[in-house]
Motif scaffolding. Structure first.
Motif, PDB file in Angstrom:
ATOM      1  N   ALA A   1       0.913  -1.298   0.165  1.00  0.00           N
ATOM      2  CA  ALA A   1       0.093  -0.016   0.005  1.00  0.00           C
ATOM      3  C   ALA A   1       0.833   1.288   0.009  1.00  0.00           C
ATOM      4  O   ALA A   1       0.702   2.239  -0.814  1.00  0.00           O
ATOM      5  CB  ALA A   1      -0.802  -0.137   1.288  1.00  0.00           C
TER       6      ALA A   1
ATOM      7  N   TYR B   1       2.889   1.734  -3.513  1.00  0.00           N
ATOM      8  CA  TYR B   1       2.066   1.988  -4.802  1.00  0.00           C
ATOM      9  C   TYR B   1       0.849   3.038  -4.413  1.00  0.00           C
ATOM     10  O   TYR B   1       0.137   3.324  -5.261  1.00  0.00           O
ATOM     11  CB  TYR B   1       1.474   1.041  -5.286  1.00  0.00           C
ATOM     12  CG  TYR B   1       2.414   0.030  -5.737  1.00  0.00           C
ATOM     13  CD1 TYR B   1       3.261   0.148  -7.334  1.00  0.00           C
ATOM     14  CD2 TYR B   1       2.771  -1.233  -5.291  1.00  0.00           C
ATOM     15  CE1 TYR B   1       4.090  -0.790  -7.446  1.00  0.00           C
ATOM     16  CE2 TYR B   1       3.871  -2.184  -5.728  1.00  0.00           C
ATOM     17  CZ  TYR B   1       4.481  -1.931  -6.941  1.00  0.00           C
ATOM     18  OH  TYR B   1       5.285  -2.609  -7.535  1.00  0.00           O
ATOM     19  N   ARG B   2       1.073   3.654  -2.981  1.00  0.00           N
ATOM     20  CA  ARG B   2       0.046   4.639  -2.746  1.00  0.00           C
ATOM     21  C   ARG B   2      -1.411   4.048  -2.844  1.00  0.00           C
ATOM     22  O   ARG B   2      -2.316   4.623  -3.455  1.00  0.00           O
ATOM     23  CB  ARG B   2      -0.015   6.003  -3.422  1.00  0.00           C
ATOM     24  CG  ARG B   2       1.447   6.570  -3.121  1.00  0.00           C
ATOM     25  CD  ARG B   2       1.841   7.880  -3.833  1.00  0.00           C
ATOM     26  NE  ARG B   2       3.091   8.385  -3.533  1.00  0.00           N
ATOM     27  CZ  ARG B   2       3.400   9.678  -4.277  1.00  0.00           C
ATOM     28  NH1 ARG B   2       2.733  10.280  -5.219  1.00  0.00           N
ATOM     29  NH2 ARG B   2       4.701  10.116  -4.094  1.00  0.00           N
ATOM     30  N   LEU B   3      -1.767   2.899  -2.336  1.00  0.00           N
ATOM     31  CA  LEU B   3      -2.890   2.246  -2.550  1.00  0.00           C
ATOM     32  C   LEU B   3      -3.561   2.160  -0.997  1.00  0.00           C
ATOM     33  O   LEU B   3      -2.940   2.130   0.102  1.00  0.00           O
ATOM     34  CB  LEU B   3      -2.821   0.831  -3.022  1.00  0.00           C
ATOM     35  CG  LEU B   3      -2.030   0.784  -4.236  1.00  0.00           C
ATOM     36  CD1 LEU B   3      -1.855  -0.627  -4.760  1.00  0.00           C
ATOM     37  CD2 LEU B   3      -2.645   1.481  -5.363  1.00  0.00           C
ATOM     38  N   GLU B   4      -4.963   2.061  -1.043  1.00  0.00           N
ATOM     39  CA  GLU B   4      -5.658   1.764   0.493  1.00  0.00           C
ATOM     40  C   GLU B   4      -5.723   0.332   0.498  1.00  0.00           C
ATOM     41  O   GLU B   4      -6.141  -0.611  -0.296  1.00  0.00           O
ATOM     42  CB  GLU B   4      -7.068   1.944  -0.086  1.00  0.00           C
ATOM     43  CG  GLU B   4      -7.524   3.306  -0.494  1.00  0.00           C
ATOM     44  CD  GLU B   4      -7.450   3.432  -2.097  1.00  0.00           C
ATOM     45  OE1 GLU B   4      -8.032   4.418  -2.708  1.00  0.00           O
ATOM     46  OE2 GLU B   4      -6.750   2.533  -2.739  1.00  0.00           O
TER      47      GLU B   4
ATOM     48  N   ARG C   1      -8.258  -2.481   0.228  1.00  0.00           N
ATOM     49  CA  ARG C   1      -8.590  -2.780  -1.094  1.00  0.00           C
ATOM     50  C   ARG C   1      -7.559  -3.756  -1.780  1.00  0.00           C
ATOM     51  O   ARG C   1      -7.544  -4.086  -2.865  1.00  0.00           O
ATOM     52  CB  ARG C   1      -8.742  -1.461  -2.005  1.00  0.00           C
ATOM     53  CG  ARG C   1     -10.093  -0.577  -1.716  1.00  0.00           C
ATOM     54  CD  ARG C   1     -10.027   0.461  -2.491  1.00  0.00           C
ATOM     55  NE  ARG C   1     -10.305   0.320  -3.721  1.00  0.00           N
ATOM     56  CZ  ARG C   1     -10.430   1.184  -4.693  1.00  0.00           C
ATOM     57  NH1 ARG C   1     -10.517   2.445  -4.364  1.00  0.00           N
ATOM     58  NH2 ARG C   1     -10.673   0.974  -5.966  1.00  0.00           N
TER      59      ARG C   1
ATOM     60  N   LEU D   1      -3.445   0.749 -12.146  1.00  0.00           N
ATOM     61  CA  LEU D   1      -3.916   0.964 -10.818  1.00  0.00           C
ATOM     62  C   LEU D   1      -4.878   2.118 -10.677  1.00  0.00           C
ATOM     63  O   LEU D   1      -5.646   2.172  -9.690  1.00  0.00           O
ATOM     64  CB  LEU D   1      -2.674   1.240  -9.842  1.00  0.00           C
ATOM     65  CG  LEU D   1      -1.736  -0.018  -9.606  1.00  0.00           C
ATOM     66  CD1 LEU D   1      -0.553   0.064  -9.043  1.00  0.00           C
ATOM     67  CD2 LEU D   1      -2.607  -1.250  -8.891  1.00  0.00           C
ATOM     68  N   ASP D   2      -4.397   3.218 -11.416  1.00  0.00           N
ATOM     69  CA  ASP D   2      -5.153   4.438 -11.291  1.00  0.00           C
ATOM     70  C   ASP D   2      -6.617   4.100 -11.790  1.00  0.00           C
ATOM     71  O   ASP D   2      -7.564   4.596 -11.490  1.00  0.00           O
ATOM     72  CB  ASP D   2      -4.569   5.560 -12.163  1.00  0.00           C
ATOM     73  CG  ASP D   2      -3.689   6.347 -11.291  1.00  0.00           C
ATOM     74  OD1 ASP D   2      -3.424   6.153  -9.989  1.00  0.00           O
ATOM     75  OD2 ASP D   2      -2.736   6.962 -11.840  1.00  0.00           O
TER      76      ASP D   2
ATOM     77  N   ARG E   1      -8.449   2.416  -9.223  1.00  0.00           N
ATOM     78  CA  ARG E   1      -8.802   3.115  -8.153  1.00  0.00           C
ATOM     79  C   ARG E   1     -10.383   3.831  -8.265  1.00  0.00           C
ATOM     80  O   ARG E   1     -10.886   4.238  -7.127  1.00  0.00           O
ATOM     81  CB  ARG E   1      -7.627   4.232  -7.871  1.00  0.00           C
ATOM     82  CG  ARG E   1      -7.852   5.338  -6.605  1.00  0.00           C
ATOM     83  CD  ARG E   1      -6.767   5.997  -6.711  1.00  0.00           C
ATOM     84  NE  ARG E   1      -5.625   5.585  -6.089  1.00  0.00           N
ATOM     85  CZ  ARG E   1      -4.398   5.141  -6.458  1.00  0.00           C
ATOM     86  NH1 ARG E   1      -4.457   5.438  -7.988  1.00  0.00           N
ATOM     87  NH2 ARG E   1      -3.596   4.572  -5.972  1.00  0.00           N
ATOM     88  N   THR E   2     -10.730   4.043  -9.576  1.00  0.00           N
ATOM     89  CA  THR E   2     -11.891   4.915  -9.551  1.00  0.00           C
ATOM     90  C   THR E   2     -12.984   4.103 -10.420  1.00  0.00           C
ATOM     91  O   THR E   2     -14.280   4.421 -10.219  1.00  0.00           O
ATOM     92  CB  THR E   2     -11.512   6.118 -10.632  1.00  0.00           C
ATOM     93  OG1 THR E   2     -10.976   5.797 -11.881  1.00  0.00           O
ATOM     94  CG2 THR E   2     -10.625   6.992  -9.886  1.00  0.00           C
TER      95      THR E   2
ATOM     96  N   TYR F   1      -5.244  -5.576  -6.593  1.00  0.00           N
ATOM     97  CA  TYR F   1      -6.017  -4.356  -6.193  1.00  0.00           C
ATOM     98  C   TYR F   1      -7.134  -3.669  -6.927  1.00  0.00           C
ATOM     99  O   TYR F   1      -7.166  -3.941  -8.135  1.00  0.00           O
ATOM    100  CB  TYR F   1      -5.018  -3.189  -6.135  1.00  0.00           C
ATOM    101  CG  TYR F   1      -5.530  -1.969  -6.022  1.00  0.00           C
ATOM    102  CD1 TYR F   1      -5.757  -1.274  -4.853  1.00  0.00           C
ATOM    103  CD2 TYR F   1      -5.865  -0.966  -6.816  1.00  0.00           C
ATOM    104  CE1 TYR F   1      -6.149   0.002  -4.503  1.00  0.00           C
ATOM    105  CE2 TYR F   1      -6.234   0.541  -6.781  1.00  0.00           C
ATOM    106  CZ  TYR F   1      -6.628   0.724  -5.350  1.00  0.00           C
ATOM    107  OH  TYR F   1      -7.129   2.158  -5.209  1.00  0.00           O
TER     108      TYR F   1
ATOM    109  N   PRO G   1     -11.614  -2.443  -6.304  1.00  0.00           N
ATOM    110  CA  PRO G   1     -12.722  -1.954  -5.526  1.00  0.00           C
ATOM    111  C   PRO G   1     -13.305  -2.982  -4.472  1.00  0.00           C
ATOM    112  O   PRO G   1     -13.116  -3.963  -4.515  1.00  0.00           O
ATOM    113  CB  PRO G   1     -13.911  -1.395  -6.654  1.00  0.00           C
ATOM    114  CG  PRO G   1     -13.748  -2.636  -7.728  1.00  0.00           C
ATOM    115  CD  PRO G   1     -12.372  -2.544  -7.889  1.00  0.00           C
TER     116      PRO G   1
END
Length: 373
Positions: free
Chosen positions: A82, A85-88, A91, A213-214, A217-218, A243, A245
């Motif tokens: 996390a 890679y700046r991830l939650e 998730r 990944l972006d 993310r959405t 990774y 939702p």
């Protein structure tokens, strides 16, 4: 009209469910040559540099805890991935390699009569997972050995549940730009999960490449998977992650086997992730020798598919004495193992992992000898 399932209760012995014995089991790259003690293995896209020394030390340190169960949520590794890679962290899901995540996705989404869509040369694990769930596998054409959004869209219908895309692809090495991935996603109904397999993403250094990944993310219907087997050289430890939702991750977590990643695997992966120098060295090696192989083998009259992975796909003529099958056999007699890919719909090609300088130069010399016979 649906054909009724056969009555297995009357069988003289336990019977697997229909279709299971029709599945062709996965076959990995060859690792042995009879009569040659230590062949050069360029058949499985392993990291020829091995793995990080820090990962080895973490593995050794774990030896005194082999009697303990691992952290079932892999919280240490979860935090490391996390942060990197700046991830939650909530998730993320972790698997026994990314292959297990593919199988879990199939279990979550597929019922008999559903289907998945993948490229005609797509990785075999996708189809195995789908067929184990009694689902249909639809192969979309790959013009020029590349995934094409329009061809994928043609295969989708109301029973499609998953679309599997490796980017870069295995075994071709071809890749899609970020713009192409977004166009592909736009062509997929919101009820269909787009699985972006990024096993070789670290080797794709073109600025137009995006790891997905972006998008995950959405978007509500995208999951990205990664592995520690390739860039990090931890293939033996079987650690992968995904990774996406919450709507995709939560059902996976409900059926994920407990303790599916080991203490040595988790801790070696944490150490490997922090060793940026080893990762950079691995990428530099591929970036130096991948174009060398493409240029040199192209000079022999062989077509090399443009690759963004740590291997090249070499296409041979359908000419007796110069076929891909004969080239694979010839290299084996010289102690070099490469991968035949006829089972991926590419009977005229072999896949060659990028090796050390001596390996790469030897492959060129041997194939020069083969083509000149």
């Amino acid at each position: 009209m649906t054909t009724p399932a056969p009555d297995r209760s009357a069988a003289p012995r336990p019977q697997p469910k229909p279709g299971l014995m029709d599945i062709h089991a996965y076959v990995g790259g060859k690792s042995k040559i009879e009569g040659i003690a230590h062949p050069v293995k360029l058949s499985s896209n392993e990291n020829v540099l091995g793995c990080s020394e820090a990962a080895k030390e973490a593995y050794r340190t774990a030896v005194d805890r082999l009697h303990l169960y691992p952290d079932g949520k892999a919280n240490g590794l979860r935090a490391a991935v996390a942060e990197r890679y700046r991830l939650e962290p909530e998730r993320l899901t972790f698997g026994d390699g990314s292959d297990e995540i593919f199988a879990l996705l199939c279990q979550v989404y597929l019922e008999p009569g559903d289907n998945i869509v993948q490229g005609e040369h797509g990785f075999a694990a996708y189809a195995i997972g789908a067929r184990a769930c009694q689902a249909e596998v639809r192969m979309a054409r790959e013009p020029g050995q590349r995934i094409d959004a329009d061809e994928i869209a043609k295969c989708i219908d109301e029973r499609t549940r998953l679309v599997f895309i490796a980017n870069p692809a295995n075994p071709t090495g071809t890749w899609l730009t970020g713009e192409e991935i977004r166009a592909l996603h736009a062509a997929i109904p919101p009820s269909v999960v787009l699985v972006l397999d990024g096993a070789y993403a670290e080797f794709a250094t073109d600025p137009r490449f995006e790891d997905g990944l972006d998008l995950a993310r959405t978007a509500e219907n995208v999951i990205v998977t990664r592995t520690f087997s390739k860039i990090h050289g931890l293939a033996a430890l079987r650690v992968g992650w995904g990774y996406g939702p919450a709507g995709i991750i939560e059902p996976i977590e409900r059926i994920r086997p407990p303790f599916n990643t080991s203490i040595p695997g988790q801790e070696a992966a944490i150490a490997a992730l922090a060793d940026l120098e080893f990762q950079a060295h691995s990428v530099d090696l591929v970036e130096q020798w991948r174009p060398f192989l493409a240029q040199q083998l192209g000079g022999l009259g062989l077509e090399v598919t443009p690759s963004a992975a740590n291997f090249v796909l070499v296409n041979f003529p359908d000419q007796p004495g110069k076929t891909a099958r004969e080239a694979e056999a010839f290299l084996a007699t010289k102690g070099y193992l490469v991968r035949a890919v006829a089972n991926y719909g590419l009977p005229d090609a072999i896949r060659i992992t990028i090796g050390l300088e001596a390996h790469n130069r030897a492959v060129v010399e041997l194939l020069s000898e083969f083509m000149g016979r």
